[in-house]
Motif scaffolding. Structure first.
Motif, PDB file in Angstrom:
ATOM      1  N   THR A 104       3.486  71.363 -37.186  1.00  0.00           N
ATOM      2  CA  THR A 104       4.595  72.445 -37.046  1.00  0.00           C
ATOM      3  C   THR A 104       4.851  72.790 -35.432  1.00  0.00           C
ATOM      4  O   THR A 104       5.583  73.615 -35.093  1.00  0.00           O
ATOM      5  N   TRP A 105       4.191  72.090 -34.505  1.00  0.00           N
ATOM      6  CA  TRP A 105       4.305  72.408 -33.231  1.00  0.00           C
ATOM      7  C   TRP A 105       5.790  72.462 -32.635  1.00  0.00           C
ATOM      8  O   TRP A 105       6.322  73.325 -31.986  1.00  0.00           O
ATOM      9  N   HIS A 106       6.809  71.560 -33.438  1.00  0.00           N
ATOM     10  CA  HIS A 106       8.220  71.459 -33.058  1.00  0.00           C
ATOM     11  C   HIS A 106       8.879  72.617 -33.080  1.00  0.00           C
ATOM     12  O   HIS A 106      10.124  72.794 -32.692  1.00  0.00           O
ATOM     13  N   PHE A 107       8.578  73.401 -34.036  1.00  0.00           N
ATOM     14  CA  PHE A 107       9.484  74.730 -34.325  1.00  0.00           C
ATOM     15  C   PHE A 107       9.516  75.409 -32.955  1.00  0.00           C
ATOM     16  O   PHE A 107      10.580  75.800 -32.699  1.00  0.00           O
ATOM     17  N   ALA A 108       8.290  75.576 -32.265  1.00  0.00           N
ATOM     18  CA  ALA A 108       8.659  76.399 -31.157  1.00  0.00           C
ATOM     19  C   ALA A 108       9.282  75.558 -30.095  1.00  0.00           C
ATOM     20  O   ALA A 108      10.027  76.172 -29.246  1.00  0.00           O
ATOM     21  N   PHE A 109       8.901  74.080 -29.810  1.00  0.00           N
ATOM     22  CA  PHE A 109       9.599  73.190 -28.914  1.00  0.00           C
ATOM     23  C   PHE A 109      11.282  73.472 -28.928  1.00  0.00           C
ATOM     24  O   PHE A 109      11.913  73.535 -28.257  1.00  0.00           O
ATOM     25  N   HIS A 110      11.688  73.460 -30.402  1.00  0.00           N
ATOM     26  CA  HIS A 110      12.919  73.355 -30.480  1.00  0.00           C
ATOM     27  C   HIS A 110      13.833  74.611 -30.096  1.00  0.00           C
ATOM     28  O   HIS A 110      15.129  74.572 -29.927  1.00  0.00           O
ATOM     29  N   LEU A 111      13.073  75.393 -29.971  1.00  0.00           N
ATOM     30  CA  LEU A 111      13.610  77.024 -29.823  1.00  0.00           C
ATOM     31  C   LEU A 111      13.891  77.078 -28.396  1.00  0.00           C
ATOM     32  O   LEU A 111      14.724  77.821 -28.054  1.00  0.00           O
ATOM     33  N   VAL A 112      13.106  76.318 -27.577  1.00  0.00           N
ATOM     34  CA  VAL A 112      13.273  76.731 -26.155  1.00  0.00           C
ATOM     35  C   VAL A 112      14.901  76.083 -25.655  1.00  0.00           C
ATOM     36  O   VAL A 112      15.204  75.079 -25.987  1.00  0.00           O
ATOM     37  N   PRO A 113      15.533  76.790 -24.980  1.00  0.00           N
ATOM     38  CA  PRO A 113      16.719  76.801 -24.648  1.00  0.00           C
ATOM     39  C   PRO A 113      16.865  75.361 -23.430  1.00  0.00           C
ATOM     40  O   PRO A 113      15.995  75.367 -22.578  1.00  0.00           O
ATOM     41  N   ASP A 114      17.572  74.659 -23.926  1.00  0.00           N
ATOM     42  CA  ASP A 114      18.016  73.255 -22.956  1.00  0.00           C
ATOM     43  C   ASP A 114      16.931  72.320 -22.689  1.00  0.00           C
ATOM     44  O   ASP A 114      17.320  70.980 -22.643  1.00  0.00           O
ATOM     45  N   LEU A 115      15.709  72.772 -22.660  1.00  0.00           N
ATOM     46  CA  LEU A 115      14.604  71.734 -22.497  1.00  0.00           C
ATOM     47  C   LEU A 115      14.373  70.691 -23.355  1.00  0.00           C
ATOM     48  O   LEU A 115      14.395  69.351 -23.085  1.00  0.00           O
ATOM     49  N   PRO A 116      14.654  70.668 -24.760  1.00  0.00           N
ATOM     50  CA  PRO A 116      14.594  69.576 -25.354  1.00  0.00           C
ATOM     51  C   PRO A 116      15.609  68.882 -25.233  1.00  0.00           C
ATOM     52  O   PRO A 116      15.485  67.444 -25.210  1.00  0.00           O
ATOM     53  N   GLU A 117      16.949  69.124 -25.146  1.00  0.00           N
ATOM     54  CA  GLU A 117      17.960  68.074 -24.752  1.00  0.00           C
ATOM     55  C   GLU A 117      17.563  67.363 -23.403  1.00  0.00           C
ATOM     56  O   GLU A 117      17.904  66.206 -23.465  1.00  0.00           O
ATOM     57  N   ILE A 118      17.112  68.058 -22.473  1.00  0.00           N
ATOM     58  CA  ILE A 118      16.877  67.309 -21.139  1.00  0.00           C
ATOM     59  C   ILE A 118      15.793  66.089 -21.449  1.00  0.00           C
ATOM     60  O   ILE A 118      15.754  64.896 -21.104  1.00  0.00           O
ATOM     61  N   LEU A 119      14.664  66.645 -22.283  1.00  0.00           N
ATOM     62  CA  LEU A 119      13.623  65.400 -22.544  1.00  0.00           C
ATOM     63  C   LEU A 119      14.095  64.630 -23.614  1.00  0.00           C
ATOM     64  O   LEU A 119      13.388  63.405 -23.487  1.00  0.00           O
ATOM     65  N   LEU A 120      14.906  64.941 -24.522  1.00  0.00           N
ATOM     66  CA  LEU A 120      15.174  63.879 -25.664  1.00  0.00           C
ATOM     67  C   LEU A 120      16.518  63.098 -25.644  1.00  0.00           C
ATOM     68  O   LEU A 120      16.489  62.006 -26.207  1.00  0.00           O
ATOM     69  N   ALA A 121      17.470  63.626 -24.857  1.00  0.00           N
ATOM     70  CA  ALA A 121      18.606  62.611 -24.714  1.00  0.00           C
ATOM     71  C   ALA A 121      18.207  61.477 -24.177  1.00  0.00           C
ATOM     72  O   ALA A 121      17.589  61.187 -23.020  1.00  0.00           O
ATOM     73  N   GLY A 122      18.597  60.408 -24.886  1.00  0.00           N
ATOM     74  CA  GLY A 122      18.514  59.057 -24.676  1.00  0.00           C
ATOM     75  C   GLY A 122      17.095  58.549 -25.089  1.00  0.00           C
ATOM     76  O   GLY A 122      16.682  57.277 -25.001  1.00  0.00           O
ATOM     77  N   ARG A 123      16.419  59.387 -25.643  1.00  0.00           N
ATOM     78  CA  ARG A 123      14.954  58.895 -26.113  1.00  0.00           C
ATOM     79  C   ARG A 123      14.691  59.329 -27.623  1.00  0.00           C
ATOM     80  O   ARG A 123      13.670  59.643 -28.173  1.00  0.00           O
ATOM     81  N   GLU A 124      15.857  59.600 -28.243  1.00  0.00           N
ATOM     82  CA  GLU A 124      16.015  59.919 -29.672  1.00  0.00           C
ATOM     83  C   GLU A 124      15.065  58.853 -30.681  1.00  0.00           C
ATOM     84  O   GLU A 124      14.330  59.518 -31.335  1.00  0.00           O
ATOM     85  N   ARG A 125      15.204  57.551 -30.507  1.00  0.00           N
ATOM     86  CA  ARG A 125      14.464  56.672 -30.840  1.00  0.00           C
ATOM     87  C   ARG A 125      13.130  56.927 -31.102  1.00  0.00           C
ATOM     88  O   ARG A 125      12.266  56.838 -31.832  1.00  0.00           O
TER      89      ARG A 125
END
Length: 306
Positions: free
Chosen positions: A162-183
């Protein structure tokens, strides 16, 4: 109803499933993609997939159900070949789009089944449009305000689920870390949350990752989590007026995220039964499709209100 020429995500490959047809529906101002098959003269069932998947999650279940039912697997807003609208992704807003899509495709009364985020939407659809549902099946989902724990556990044996529930709530940071690394990100979920790491091959992982990356799909996927508090609030507001009375089936995996979906749902839906699918992690339709198809078919046949 629109055609493939109006596909809003044209750069994403469109997989084919024998016996099924791609459809696009005008759903309250946005275009949703659906795959349709089975017997139009029989009861209808609508299937909703969750994160990080698309309608393709039901590909092994669809042919079995199509022998006895009229089947629609609908991509949620932001998912697969559906439009990625701006605005709220709270599950009541999304549920209204899904219900509008079903009606646009000629289905006004139906059985509904959802997995993961698809179950979030399915539950909210049920509390809004219960009179048009025959029954509701929910597969291994932490539904906001319903089956989702109030806090993310810190025990390492549980926190990884369930850790990702909190991570996905953080503004902007998930996009910064995940864009280009979706695979890499999508692959982690599919591998880690399946009982067998071989459930998904590289081709499937790449296809799901491409769907998340396409046309601002990452923003849309994260938006479901960022609007989860509003989803929970609206669920409780609706349930304060009336609990669910339609038949509800809770399906858990023996090694999934929610050990007993039925027990979690009974406070809100008295007519609830449950099963636990053996040898399954979180992605039950992929891991044990025959068991899922059999459970859904039995549920719909026993409670058929047509």
């Amino acid at each position: 109803m629109t055609t493939a020429l109006d596909n809003p995500v044209r750069d994403l490959p469109l997989p084919e499933l024998p016996g099924f047809t791609h459809r696009w529906a005008d759903a309250g101002g946005i275009r949703l993609h659906a795959v349709e098959g089975g017997r139009p003269d029989r009861p209808a069932v609508v299937l909703l997939a969750g994160f990080p998947q698309t309608w393709w999650a039901w590909r092994k279940v669809l042919p079995t159900l199509a022998r006895r039912f009229h089947v629609l697997a609908i991509d949620l807003p932001g998912q697969g070949h559906s439009e990625r609208p701006d605005g709220s992704y709270d599950t009541h807003t999304v549920a209204a789009y899904v219900h509008a899509a079903a009606e646009a495709l000629g289905v006004s009364r139906y059985w509904l089944a959802g997995h993961d985020v698809g179950a979030w939407v399915a539950f909210s659809l049920a509390v809004q449009f219960e009179s048009q549902l025959c029954g509701l099946a929910l597969l291994d989902a932490g539904i906001p305000g319903i089956t989702l724990p109030d806090a993310v556990p810190l025990d390492p044996e549980k926190a990884w689920k369930t850790w990702h529930f909190a991570f996905h709530l953080v503004p902007d940071l998930p996009e910064i870390l995940l864009a280009g690394r979706e695979r890499e990100y999508v692959g982690w979920f599919l591998k880690a949350k399946s009982l067998s790491p071989s459930t998904f091959d590289d081709t499937e992982i790449e296809a799901y990752a491409a769907a998340v990356a396409a046309n601002d799909g990452l923003r849309a996927c994260l938006a479901y989590y960022r609007h989860a508090a509003e989803s929970a609030r609206k669920n409780h507001e609706a349930l304060a007026r009336q609990h669910l009375t339609v038949p509800v089936l809770g399906i858990s995996g023996s090694h999934g995220s929610i050990p007993d979906m039925a027990a979690s749902l009974r406070p809100w839906a008295a007519n609830t039964t449950g099963i636990v699918v053996p040898d399954a992690g979180h992605f039950i339709p992929d891991e044990q499709p025959e068991a899922v198809a059999a459970a859904l078919a039995a549920f719909m046949s026993e409670g058929d209100r047509y």
